[in-house]
Design a protein around this motif. Sequence first.
Motif, short mmCIF file in Angstrom:
data_model
loop_
_atom_site.label_atom_id
_atom_site.label_comp_id
_atom_site.label_asym_id
_atom_site.label_seq_id
_atom_site.Cartn_x
_atom_site.Cartn_y
_atom_site.Cartn_z
N ALA A 122 -1.22 -23.18 -3.37
CA ALA A 122 -2.45 -22.39 -3.31
C ALA A 122 -3.65 -23.23 -3.74
N ALA A 123 -3.47 -24.00 -4.83
CA ALA A 123 -4.55 -24.86 -5.30
C ALA A 123 -4.90 -25.93 -4.26
N SER A 124 -3.88 -26.51 -3.66
CA SER A 124 -4.11 -27.54 -2.64
C SER A 124 -4.75 -26.96 -1.39
N ALA A 125 -4.38 -25.71 -1.05
CA ALA A 125 -4.96 -25.06 0.12
C ALA A 125 -6.46 -24.85 -0.06
N ALA A 164 -4.97 -17.98 7.00
CA ALA A 164 -4.95 -18.34 5.58
C ALA A 164 -3.51 -18.47 5.08
N ALA A 165 -2.63 -17.58 5.51
CA ALA A 165 -1.23 -17.65 5.09
C ALA A 165 -0.57 -18.92 5.62
N GLY A 166 -0.87 -19.28 6.85
CA GLY A 166 -0.32 -20.51 7.40
C GLY A 166 -0.78 -21.73 6.64
N ILE A 167 -2.05 -21.73 6.26
CA ILE A 167 -2.59 -22.86 5.48
C ILE A 167 -1.89 -22.95 4.12
N TRP A 168 -1.76 -21.80 3.46
CA TRP A 168 -1.10 -21.80 2.14
C TRP A 168 0.33 -22.31 2.24
N LEU A 169 1.08 -21.84 3.24
CA LEU A 169 2.46 -22.28 3.36
C LEU A 169 2.53 -23.78 3.65
N GLY A 170 1.63 -24.28 4.48
CA GLY A 170 1.62 -25.70 4.79
C GLY A 170 1.42 -26.55 3.55
N TYR A 171 0.45 -26.17 2.74
CA TYR A 171 0.21 -26.95 1.52
C TYR A 171 1.29 -26.72 0.47
N LEU A 207 -11.09 -21.81 9.04
CA LEU A 207 -9.66 -21.72 8.82
C LEU A 207 -8.89 -22.48 9.90
N ALA A 208 -9.41 -22.44 11.13
CA ALA A 208 -8.75 -23.15 12.23
C ALA A 208 -8.70 -24.65 11.95
N LEU A 209 -9.83 -25.17 11.52
CA LEU A 209 -9.90 -26.60 11.24
C LEU A 209 -8.96 -26.98 10.09
N THR A 210 -8.88 -26.12 9.09
CA THR A 210 -8.01 -26.40 7.94
C THR A 210 -6.54 -26.35 8.33
N LEU A 211 -6.16 -25.36 9.15
CA LEU A 211 -4.78 -25.27 9.62
C LEU A 211 -4.41 -26.50 10.44
N GLY A 212 -5.32 -26.96 11.27
CA GLY A 212 -5.07 -28.16 12.04
C GLY A 212 -4.84 -29.37 11.16
N GLN A 213 -5.58 -29.43 10.07
CA GLN A 213 -5.46 -30.55 9.14
C GLN A 213 -4.08 -30.57 8.47
N VAL A 214 -3.60 -29.41 8.04
CA VAL A 214 -2.33 -29.39 7.32
C VAL A 214 -1.15 -29.55 8.27
N THR A 215 -1.22 -29.03 9.48
CA THR A 215 -0.11 -29.21 10.43
C THR A 215 0.01 -30.67 10.85
N ARG A 216 -1.11 -31.36 10.91
CA ARG A 216 -1.05 -32.78 11.23
C ARG A 216 -0.40 -33.54 10.08
#
Length: 478
Positions: free
Chosen positions: A57-60, A38-45, A344-353
């Motif tokens: 946070a809103a975008s995440a 979750a933290a990785g996703i938030w930082l990415g967005y 969460l895995a799928l979401t992290l993959g989306q933002v790193t891409r």
Amino acid sequence: MVDIALQEVATHGFASILPPLLAIGLAIYTRQVFISLAAGIWLGYTILAGWNPAAGAASAIEGAITTLGDAGNARVIVFTFLIGALIATVEANGGMRGFVRWVEEARWVTDRRRAQIMAWLIGIVIFIESNLTILVAGSVSRPLFDRFRIAREKLAYIIDSTSAPVCILIPFNAWGALVLGILEEQQVGNPLGVFLIAIPLNLYAVAALALAGLTAFRGWDLGPMKKAEARTREGRLQWEHAVALADPGEIAPPPAEGVALKPRNMLIPIVAMVVSMPVFMWITGDGSIARGSGTTSVLWAVLFGLGLAWLLALAQRSLNLDGLSRVGLKGAGALTGMAVVLWLALTLGQVTRSLGTGLYVAGVVGDTIPLALLIPLVFIVTSVIAFATGSSWGTFAIMLAVAIPLSNALGLPPAPFVAAVLSGGVFGDHCSPISDTTIIASLASATDHIEHVRTQIPYAVIAGGVATLGFAIVGAAM
């Protein structure tokens, strides 16, 4: 050295690797996969939002919801819940205990060697879900191991080394669905085809299965296992300081009161699910298994198996519709944690891409790390993360989001990178004392958990060394 010519430069530069680095660092420090992802996703967005943490946070949150809006992602997550419902239904209908009693009454095992071989074979045959594999193999084999004075630590090792390794080599189960879901999220062309190519390259899983088989057939005792075997042959099941995690009779959940214990209540749904999977692949692929949808097929297959389990229970009047609903919901709820990890895995993959993480990493390592070392490096890093977190699934989530874009940016086939990540996740998980499968293996064998970890590590390290060397050879040949 790797010679690459990037057509596009990641616009976010070094910042693009911060989200996965944060997820990895937090996972190692806190051992909390959910929080780390979750933290990785938030930082990415947050980076995508111009370093505005509130907008990030809103975008995440919106990004996570969007991930669920994808049909393929939703199918994989629903499958996770359904496999939990199937396992619970089979247990409540007396299928697991019926299978255990059937094997014992058939007297297929008459000596030490056959007891170990049977534990190994059960771990290979029941490959739908790792915890189910461990519980069945442990419940069936433990009385026989005690009877022939074989160390319970060896039973824990054998069933632990045939659960996750065999599950990760099969695309038609919960583990396969997880990997296929992540590969689809990373926009890998023909995810099933890449998974199939990665199977023979999944060197740790293959080595672990082979070593466990040789141990069963030849009776190999390495390191602390020798002392455990000597103690057991003297008639002592545990060391004086050992504490078993549970009473053997409490390991498998009991079936409903008055339910007949019939092995077919477990065998029919599981066999039907396994057999129907390629059929559904053929249907969804319009006559071609290779073009079939892995997520759709695995969902249909588990629904088919669950439906048969319900019909068996209703026909035998062991459970009514209300009881089946309650059991199914309870089983589905037990896998909520896995479903959240997947989401969460799928979401992290989306933002790193979106950040272009793979492009940046490729540009950094492409001219500095020899290709022969790149693949084993992916394996080793993944192993360290899995060891520290005790979660192979969470590790897959973190590392596949880096490895797939890296292979794309380097213009290299993704299968070796996928295989290195999958192998590393299972290897680290095997050596970790906080791994769920390691704990359940100790539970199913009724042995001291730390003793299981101590006796298993020498075998795991040997298989890990073989895998590292093999990945170096694969990298050099690319």
